[in-house]
Design an enzyme around this catalytic site. Structure first.
Site, PDB file in Angstrom:
ATOM      1  N   ASN A  92      37.331  35.899  36.767  1.00 28.73           N
ATOM      2  CA  ASN A  92      38.050  34.734  37.301  1.00 28.73           C
ATOM      3  C   ASN A  92      37.749  33.457  36.518  1.00 28.73           C
ATOM      4  O   ASN A  92      38.025  32.359  37.012  1.00 28.73           O
ATOM      5  CB  ASN A  92      37.688  34.536  38.778  1.00 28.73           C
ATOM      6  CG  ASN A  92      38.167  35.697  39.622  1.00 28.73           C
ATOM      7  OD1 ASN A  92      39.233  36.250  39.370  1.00 28.73           O
ATOM      8  ND2 ASN A  92      37.376  36.092  40.595  1.00 28.73           N
ATOM      9  N   GLU A 106      33.993  43.507  43.595  1.00 29.25           N
ATOM     10  CA  GLU A 106      33.673  42.096  43.366  1.00 29.25           C
ATOM     11  C   GLU A 106      32.559  41.560  44.268  1.00 29.25           C
ATOM     12  O   GLU A 106      32.715  40.565  44.969  1.00 29.25           O
ATOM     13  CB  GLU A 106      34.938  41.235  43.497  1.00 29.25           C
ATOM     14  CG  GLU A 106      34.759  39.880  42.792  1.00 29.25           C
ATOM     15  CD  GLU A 106      36.059  39.105  42.627  1.00 29.25           C
ATOM     16  OE1 GLU A 106      37.042  39.697  42.145  1.00 29.25           O
ATOM     17  OE2 GLU A 106      36.066  37.921  42.961  1.00 29.25           O
ATOM     18  N   ARG A 133      48.219  56.270  54.687  1.00 31.94           N
ATOM     19  CA  ARG A 133      46.791  55.936  54.448  1.00 31.94           C
ATOM     20  C   ARG A 133      46.371  56.154  52.999  1.00 31.94           C
ATOM     21  O   ARG A 133      45.205  56.371  52.701  1.00 31.94           O
ATOM     22  CB  ARG A 133      45.866  56.728  55.373  1.00 31.94           C
ATOM     23  CG  ARG A 133      46.101  56.436  56.834  1.00 31.94           C
ATOM     24  CD  ARG A 133      44.892  56.765  57.689  1.00 31.94           C
ATOM     25  NE  ARG A 133      45.176  56.464  59.079  1.00 31.94           N
ATOM     26  CZ  ARG A 133      45.736  57.329  59.917  1.00 31.94           C
ATOM     27  NH1 ARG A 133      46.013  58.555  59.520  1.00 31.94           N
ATOM     28  NH2 ARG A 133      45.986  56.977  61.149  1.00 31.94           N
ATOM     29  N   LYS A 163      37.637  44.814  30.692  1.00 33.30           N
ATOM     30  CA  LYS A 163      37.882  44.806  32.131  1.00 33.30           C
ATOM     31  C   LYS A 163      37.335  46.072  32.767  1.00 33.30           C
ATOM     32  O   LYS A 163      36.698  46.024  33.825  1.00 33.30           O
ATOM     33  CB  LYS A 163      39.379  44.651  32.432  1.00 33.30           C
ATOM     34  CG  LYS A 163      39.644  44.714  33.919  1.00 33.30           C
ATOM     35  CD  LYS A 163      40.758  43.877  34.410  1.00 33.30           C
ATOM     36  CE  LYS A 163      40.705  43.836  35.941  1.00 33.30           C
ATOM     37  NZ  LYS A 163      41.838  43.140  36.531  1.00 33.30           N
ATOM     38  N   ARG A 168      32.208  41.116  38.767  1.00 32.73           N
ATOM     39  CA  ARG A 168      33.666  41.128  38.621  1.00 32.73           C
ATOM     40  C   ARG A 168      34.234  39.707  38.707  1.00 32.73           C
ATOM     41  O   ARG A 168      35.291  39.429  38.135  1.00 32.73           O
ATOM     42  CB  ARG A 168      34.316  42.041  39.661  1.00 32.73           C
ATOM     43  CG  ARG A 168      35.816  42.147  39.463  1.00 32.73           C
ATOM     44  CD  ARG A 168      36.445  43.316  40.180  1.00 32.73           C
ATOM     45  NE  ARG A 168      37.871  43.342  39.916  1.00 32.73           N
ATOM     46  CZ  ARG A 168      38.673  44.356  40.162  1.00 32.73           C
ATOM     47  NH1 ARG A 168      38.191  45.456  40.684  1.00 32.73           N
ATOM     48  NH2 ARG A 168      39.953  44.287  39.888  1.00 32.73           N
ATOM     49  N   HIS A 179      40.051  30.491  36.766  1.00 34.30           N
ATOM     50  CA  HIS A 179      41.002  30.729  37.857  1.00 34.30           C
ATOM     51  C   HIS A 179      40.863  29.740  39.017  1.00 34.30           C
ATOM     52  O   HIS A 179      41.827  29.516  39.742  1.00 34.30           O
ATOM     53  CB  HIS A 179      40.882  32.163  38.373  1.00 34.30           C
ATOM     54  CG  HIS A 179      41.554  33.165  37.481  1.00 34.30           C
ATOM     55  ND1 HIS A 179      41.161  33.387  36.182  1.00 34.30           N
ATOM     56  CD2 HIS A 179      42.617  33.993  37.693  1.00 34.30           C
ATOM     57  CE1 HIS A 179      41.935  34.317  35.648  1.00 34.30           C
ATOM     58  NE2 HIS A 179      42.824  34.696  36.540  1.00 34.30           N
ATOM     59  N   LYS A 201      42.973  46.030  42.129  1.00 35.77           N
ATOM     60  CA  LYS A 201      43.300  44.968  43.088  1.00 35.77           C
ATOM     61  C   LYS A 201      44.800  45.023  43.358  1.00 35.77           C
ATOM     62  O   LYS A 201      45.610  44.969  42.423  1.00 35.77           O
ATOM     63  CB  LYS A 201      42.944  43.591  42.521  1.00 35.77           C
ATOM     64  CG  LYS A 201      41.483  43.240  42.662  1.00 35.77           C
ATOM     65  CD  LYS A 201      41.257  41.778  42.310  1.00 35.77           C
ATOM     66  CE  LYS A 201      39.784  41.429  42.382  1.00 35.77           C
ATOM     67  NZ  LYS A 201      39.522  40.033  41.947  1.00 35.77           N
ATOM     68  N   GLU A 216      45.179  35.300  29.590  1.00 34.43           N
ATOM     69  CA  GLU A 216      44.182  36.259  30.105  1.00 34.43           C
ATOM     70  C   GLU A 216      43.450  36.960  28.956  1.00 34.43           C
ATOM     71  O   GLU A 216      42.290  37.314  29.091  1.00 34.43           O
ATOM     72  CB  GLU A 216      44.852  37.306  31.009  1.00 34.43           C
ATOM     73  CG  GLU A 216      45.567  36.743  32.230  1.00 34.43           C
ATOM     74  CD  GLU A 216      44.634  36.409  33.403  1.00 34.43           C
ATOM     75  OE1 GLU A 216      43.401  36.553  33.272  1.00 34.43           O
ATOM     76  OE2 GLU A 216      45.159  35.988  34.456  1.00 34.43           O
ATOM     77  N   HIS A 218      44.209  28.059  40.155  1.00 36.91           N
ATOM     78  CA  HIS A 218      44.853  28.211  41.465  1.00 36.91           C
ATOM     79  C   HIS A 218      45.219  26.856  42.047  1.00 36.91           C
ATOM     80  O   HIS A 218      46.272  26.691  42.667  1.00 36.91           O
ATOM     81  CB  HIS A 218      43.941  28.998  42.413  1.00 36.91           C
ATOM     82  CG  HIS A 218      43.854  30.452  42.037  1.00 36.91           C
ATOM     83  ND1 HIS A 218      42.826  31.273  42.414  1.00 36.91           N
ATOM     84  CD2 HIS A 218      44.684  31.221  41.282  1.00 36.91           C
ATOM     85  CE1 HIS A 218      43.019  32.486  41.919  1.00 36.91           C
ATOM     86  NE2 HIS A 218      44.137  32.470  41.219  1.00 36.91           N
ATOM     87  N   HIS A 233      51.201  31.474  35.598  1.00 30.63           N
ATOM     88  CA  HIS A 233      49.800  31.780  35.931  1.00 30.63           C
ATOM     89  C   HIS A 233      48.896  31.791  34.689  1.00 30.63           C
ATOM     90  O   HIS A 233      47.841  31.148  34.670  1.00 30.63           O
ATOM     91  CB  HIS A 233      49.726  33.119  36.668  1.00 30.63           C
ATOM     92  CG  HIS A 233      48.326  33.562  36.943  1.00 30.63           C
ATOM     93  ND1 HIS A 233      47.517  32.943  37.884  1.00 30.63           N
ATOM     94  CD2 HIS A 233      47.557  34.534  36.379  1.00 30.63           C
ATOM     95  CE1 HIS A 233      46.328  33.522  37.890  1.00 30.63           C
ATOM     96  NE2 HIS A 233      46.329  34.485  36.978  1.00 30.63           N
TER      97      HIS A 233
HETATM   98  N1  GLY Z   1      42.178  39.727  37.945  1.00 29.74           N
HETATM   99  C1  GLY Z   1      40.808  39.707  38.300  1.00 29.74           C
HETATM  100  C2  GLY Z   1      40.283  41.021  38.752  1.00 29.74           C
HETATM  101  O1  GLY Z   1      40.967  42.018  38.655  1.00 29.74           O
HETATM  102  O2  GLY Z   1      39.190  41.081  39.245  1.00 29.74           O
END
Ligand code: GLY
Length: 372
Positions: free
Chosen positions: A247, A239, A123, A229, A243, A250, A145, A187, A254, A268
């Site tokens: 993107n 998010e 956990r 960031k 946040r 993105h 993430k 990025e 995608h 990417h």
């Molecule tokens: N890569 C986008 C984020 O971490 O929110």
């Protein structure tokens, strides 16, 4: 040593991102304060192990920290259930305890997979990110993430789980291929475009020397990217709002990655760079920015010798309608509406679900037509 620290101020989950050359050699003293026993569990992949595992082992050994190592195959295909299950079972076999620290040593694939394994193991155990690609240093290793891919799409299975520390060794970037370095740069330039026109100007002035290998410039670019960031993640960890700015580019990216089969045809970060140009074209189409802005984004990518248009993707691409359908699988779909990150100018992006589908189709149609 030239070392920078960005603090990610998330209360009980706060941590430091350490950035600088030579951090592998210092890994022992960086990680030791987190440990209750002198042992860590390192998960990495073949290519990174061949290049850098000895340096990490020596760095940990100098602080008396022993390591157990699992080496996974390289590549995006690793980021699925089979290698995830293997990793979790390996950690359990090694009798990893709640207070132990797992180390994710590699690029975005390893960081995401190992972070997710750490999130669910007993956990939740702590983990340290040691990102070895530019993309992982400026984006995926920071912010918590974690996850793996499903047959239904990328990153659809995962959890938010913040690392206990991030060690971004700038010297390691010297072993990346020029293509991988530039893909990660997709990025970096994104941060300038979404929130800091001054940083974008700095990149215009310094990007080419940085790509050529200047370590101080690399450190500064990673530091500023990580700081941006961190600021956004602290405002909106899970998010719910801001946040999503991260993107930028993105949603287009995608669809292009899916259309090219997640293959070598388009990495990417290359898709992110092309996606940023398309997001600025869409903003222009909506009357938000003048044509100079997408042209300036293109000119910079050109100066960096990066892909900037659909014409730079080799092989066939589906038509605009099919690309639009591919966007529908995006995690950013809310109540069936695609959310886009658009811009009012370079350095000022915003999130909206209010974009007519026809306009997006027109932008894609034009971009496809320019392929000739
Ligand atoms: N890569 C986008 C984020 O971490 O929110």
């Amino acid at each position: 040593m030239n070392l920078a620290t960005v603090h990610v101020a998330l209360g009980a989950r706060a941590y430091d991102v350490r950035i600088g050359p030579g951090l592998l050699a210092r890994a022992g003293s960086e990680i030791a304060p987190l440990l209750t026993r002198p042992r860590v569990f390192v998960v990495t992949e073949d290519r990174v192990a061949a290049l850098h595992l000895d340096a990490l082992r020596a760095g940990l050994d100098s602080a008396g920290i022993g390591i157990e190592v699992l080496v996974l195959p390289p590549g995006e295909a690793t980021k699925g259930w089979p290698q995830f299950t293997r990793t979790v079972e390996w950690l359990l076999d090694r009798k990893t305890e709640r207070k132990d620290v797992v180390v994710a040593f590699g690029g975005g694939v390893i960081g995401d997979l190992v972070g997710f394994a750490a999130a669910v193991l007993r956990r939740g155990v702590r983990f340290v990110q040691i990102p070895t690609s530019l993309l992982a240093q400026v984006d995926s290793s920071v912010g918590g993430k974690t996850g793996i891919n499903s047959v239904a799409g990328k990153n659809l299975i995962g959890a938010f789980h913040q690392p206990a520390r991030v060690l971004a060794d700038i010297a390691v970037l010297g072993t990346l291929t020029p293509r991988d370095f530039r893909a990660g740069y997709g990025e970096v330039q994104k941060y300038g475009l979404l929130g800091d026109a001054g940083f974008f100007g700095w990149l215009e002035a310094n990007g080419p020397a940085m790509a050529a290998g200047d370590v101080d410039l690399r450190l500064e670019a990673v530091r500023r990217s990580v700081q941006m960031k961190a600021d956004i993640v602290v405002r909106d960890e899970t998010e719910q709002g801001d946040r999503a700015l991260l993107n930028l580019g993105h949603t287009f990216c995608h669809a292009l990655e899916a259309a090219t089969g997640y293959s070598d045809r388009l990495l990417h970060g290359e898709g992110v760079a092309i996606g940023c140009v398309l997001a600025f074209e869409l903003s222009c189409r909506l009357g938000l920015v003048s044509q100079e802005e997408p042209s300036r984004v293109r000119a910079h990518l050109d100066a960096m010798r990066m892909k900037k248009d659909l014409a730079d993707i080799a092989g066939d691409l589906p038509d605009a309608e099919a690309l639009l359908d591919l966007m529908g699988q995006d995690k950013k779909v809310v109540d069936g509406h695609l959310r886009f990150i658009l811009a009012r100018q370079i350095g000022e992006a915003f999130v909206t679900a209010d974009v007519p589908r026809d306009l997006v189709r027109d932008v894609l149609h034009e971009a496809l037509a320019a392929r000739g």
